[in-house]
Design a protein around this motif. Structure first.
Motif, PDB file in Angstrom:
ATOM      1  N   LEU A  84       0.877  -1.165   0.000  1.00 16.39           N
ATOM      2  CA  LEU A  84       0.000   0.000   0.000  1.00 16.39           C
ATOM      3  C   LEU A  84       0.914   1.214   0.000  1.00 16.39           C
ATOM      4  O   LEU A  84       1.766   1.354   0.882  1.00 16.39           O
ATOM      5  CB  LEU A  84      -0.893   0.022   1.242  1.00 16.39           C
ATOM      6  CG  LEU A  84      -1.606   1.343   1.531  1.00 16.39           C
ATOM      7  CD1 LEU A  84      -2.628   1.657   0.447  1.00 16.39           C
ATOM      8  CD2 LEU A  84      -2.267   1.305   2.885  1.00 16.39           C
ATOM      9  N   VAL A  85       0.757   2.078  -0.980  1.00 14.95           N
ATOM     10  CA  VAL A  85       1.577   3.281  -1.090  1.00 14.95           C
ATOM     11  C   VAL A  85       0.672   4.476  -0.868  1.00 14.95           C
ATOM     12  O   VAL A  85      -0.361   4.622  -1.518  1.00 14.95           O
ATOM     13  CB  VAL A  85       2.240   3.377  -2.489  1.00 14.95           C
ATOM     14  CG1 VAL A  85       3.046   4.653  -2.612  1.00 14.95           C
ATOM     15  CG2 VAL A  85       3.088   2.152  -2.754  1.00 14.95           C
ATOM     16  N   ILE A 115       1.400   8.742 -12.386  1.00 19.38           N
ATOM     17  CA  ILE A 115       2.177   8.402 -11.191  1.00 19.38           C
ATOM     18  C   ILE A 115       1.819   6.999 -10.718  1.00 19.38           C
ATOM     19  O   ILE A 115       2.703   6.195 -10.387  1.00 19.38           O
ATOM     20  CB  ILE A 115       1.936   9.440 -10.076  1.00 19.38           C
ATOM     21  CG1 ILE A 115       2.538  10.787 -10.467  1.00 19.38           C
ATOM     22  CG2 ILE A 115       2.503   8.949  -8.741  1.00 19.38           C
ATOM     23  CD1 ILE A 115       2.127  11.930  -9.555  1.00 19.38           C
ATOM     24  N   SER A 116       0.533   6.681 -10.692  1.00 20.54           N
ATOM     25  CA  SER A 116       0.079   5.358 -10.235  1.00 20.54           C
ATOM     26  C   SER A 116       0.665   4.248 -11.093  1.00 20.54           C
ATOM     27  O   SER A 116       1.108   3.222 -10.572  1.00 20.54           O
ATOM     28  CB  SER A 116      -1.450   5.275 -10.273  1.00 20.54           C
ATOM     29  OG  SER A 116      -2.003   6.161  -9.353  1.00 20.54           O
ATOM     30  N   LYS A 117       0.671   4.461 -12.399  1.00 24.96           N
ATOM     31  CA  LYS A 117       1.224   3.451 -13.296  1.00 24.96           C
ATOM     32  C   LYS A 117       2.712   3.255 -13.039  1.00 24.96           C
ATOM     33  O   LYS A 117       3.195   2.126 -12.924  1.00 24.96           O
ATOM     34  CB  LYS A 117       0.985   3.816 -14.758  1.00 24.96           C
ATOM     35  CG  LYS A 117       1.519   2.757 -15.713  1.00 24.96           C
ATOM     36  CD  LYS A 117       1.397   3.156 -17.146  1.00 24.96           C
ATOM     37  CE  LYS A 117       1.923   2.089 -18.087  1.00 24.96           C
ATOM     38  NZ  LYS A 117       3.171   1.454 -17.703  1.00 24.96           N
ATOM     39  N   ASP A 118       3.455   4.359 -12.941  1.00 29.05           N
ATOM     40  CA  ASP A 118       4.901   4.264 -12.733  1.00 29.05           C
ATOM     41  C   ASP A 118       5.237   3.607 -11.397  1.00 29.05           C
ATOM     42  O   ASP A 118       6.118   2.745 -11.325  1.00 29.05           O
ATOM     43  CB  ASP A 118       5.552   5.644 -12.813  1.00 29.05           C
ATOM     44  CG  ASP A 118       5.548   6.226 -14.221  1.00 29.05           C
ATOM     45  OD1 ASP A 118       5.253   5.491 -15.189  1.00 29.05           O
ATOM     46  OD2 ASP A 118       5.822   7.439 -14.349  1.00 29.05           O
ATOM     47  N   ILE A 148      -2.593   2.242  -4.325  1.00 29.20           N
ATOM     48  CA  ILE A 148      -2.019   3.579  -4.165  1.00 29.20           C
ATOM     49  C   ILE A 148      -3.130   4.523  -3.731  1.00 29.20           C
ATOM     50  O   ILE A 148      -4.210   4.535  -4.336  1.00 29.20           O
ATOM     51  CB  ILE A 148      -1.371   4.057  -5.471  1.00 29.20           C
ATOM     52  CG1 ILE A 148      -0.239   3.100  -5.857  1.00 29.20           C
ATOM     53  CG2 ILE A 148      -0.863   5.497  -5.331  1.00 29.20           C
ATOM     54  CD1 ILE A 148       0.327   3.315  -7.231  1.00 29.20           C
ATOM     55  N   VAL A 149      -2.861   5.291  -2.679  1.00 29.16           N
ATOM     56  CA  VAL A 149      -3.829   6.256  -2.167  1.00 29.16           C
ATOM     57  C   VAL A 149      -3.201   7.647  -2.255  1.00 29.16           C
ATOM     58  O   VAL A 149      -2.096   7.859  -1.759  1.00 29.16           O
ATOM     59  CB  VAL A 149      -4.194   5.950  -0.696  1.00 29.16           C
ATOM     60  CG1 VAL A 149      -5.120   7.012  -0.143  1.00 29.16           C
ATOM     61  CG2 VAL A 149      -4.790   4.565  -0.568  1.00 29.16           C
ATOM     62  N   PHE A 150      -3.881   8.553  -2.911  1.00 26.98           N
ATOM     63  CA  PHE A 150      -3.440   9.944  -2.967  1.00 26.98           C
ATOM     64  C   PHE A 150      -4.165  10.715  -1.875  1.00 26.98           C
ATOM     65  O   PHE A 150      -5.386  10.702  -1.808  1.00 26.98           O
ATOM     66  CB  PHE A 150      -3.747  10.571  -4.329  1.00 26.98           C
ATOM     67  CG  PHE A 150      -2.860  10.056  -5.424  1.00 26.98           C
ATOM     68  CD1 PHE A 150      -1.605  10.596  -5.628  1.00 26.98           C
ATOM     69  CD2 PHE A 150      -3.284   9.026  -6.250  1.00 26.98           C
ATOM     70  CE1 PHE A 150      -0.786  10.118  -6.629  1.00 26.98           C
ATOM     71  CE2 PHE A 150      -2.467   8.540  -7.252  1.00 26.98           C
ATOM     72  CZ  PHE A 150      -1.216   9.082  -7.450  1.00 26.98           C
TER      73      PHE A 150
END
Length: 66
Positions: free
Chosen positions: A3-4, A20-23, A41-43
């Motif tokens: 989890l980022v 950004i999520s893809k990279d 991924i959570v922004f």
């Protein structure tokens, strides 16, 4: 699986967050060997006025950046 959490100033475009999520996903898949579906991924977007460095608001420190 990983989890980022990415914190940034509010107002970033969906296209930017998609890129950004893809990279980030690609890097984690490469280095951890996990499937892309296992990466979350959570922004967490906050107004620039809620960010401070050295006791100064980022509104003051970065008035020209969004």
């Amino acid at each position: 699986m990983p989890l980022v959490r990415i914190e940034l100033w509010a107002g970033k475009s969906k296209d930017l967050k998609d890129a950004i999520s893809k990279d980030v996903t690609d890097v984690l898949v490469k280095h951890l060997g996990c499937p892309p579906e296992g990466v979350t991924i959570v922004f967490d977007e906050r107004p620039k006025s809620d960010w401070y460095t050295a006791g100064k608001s980022h509104v003051e420190l970065h008035p020209d950046k969004k």
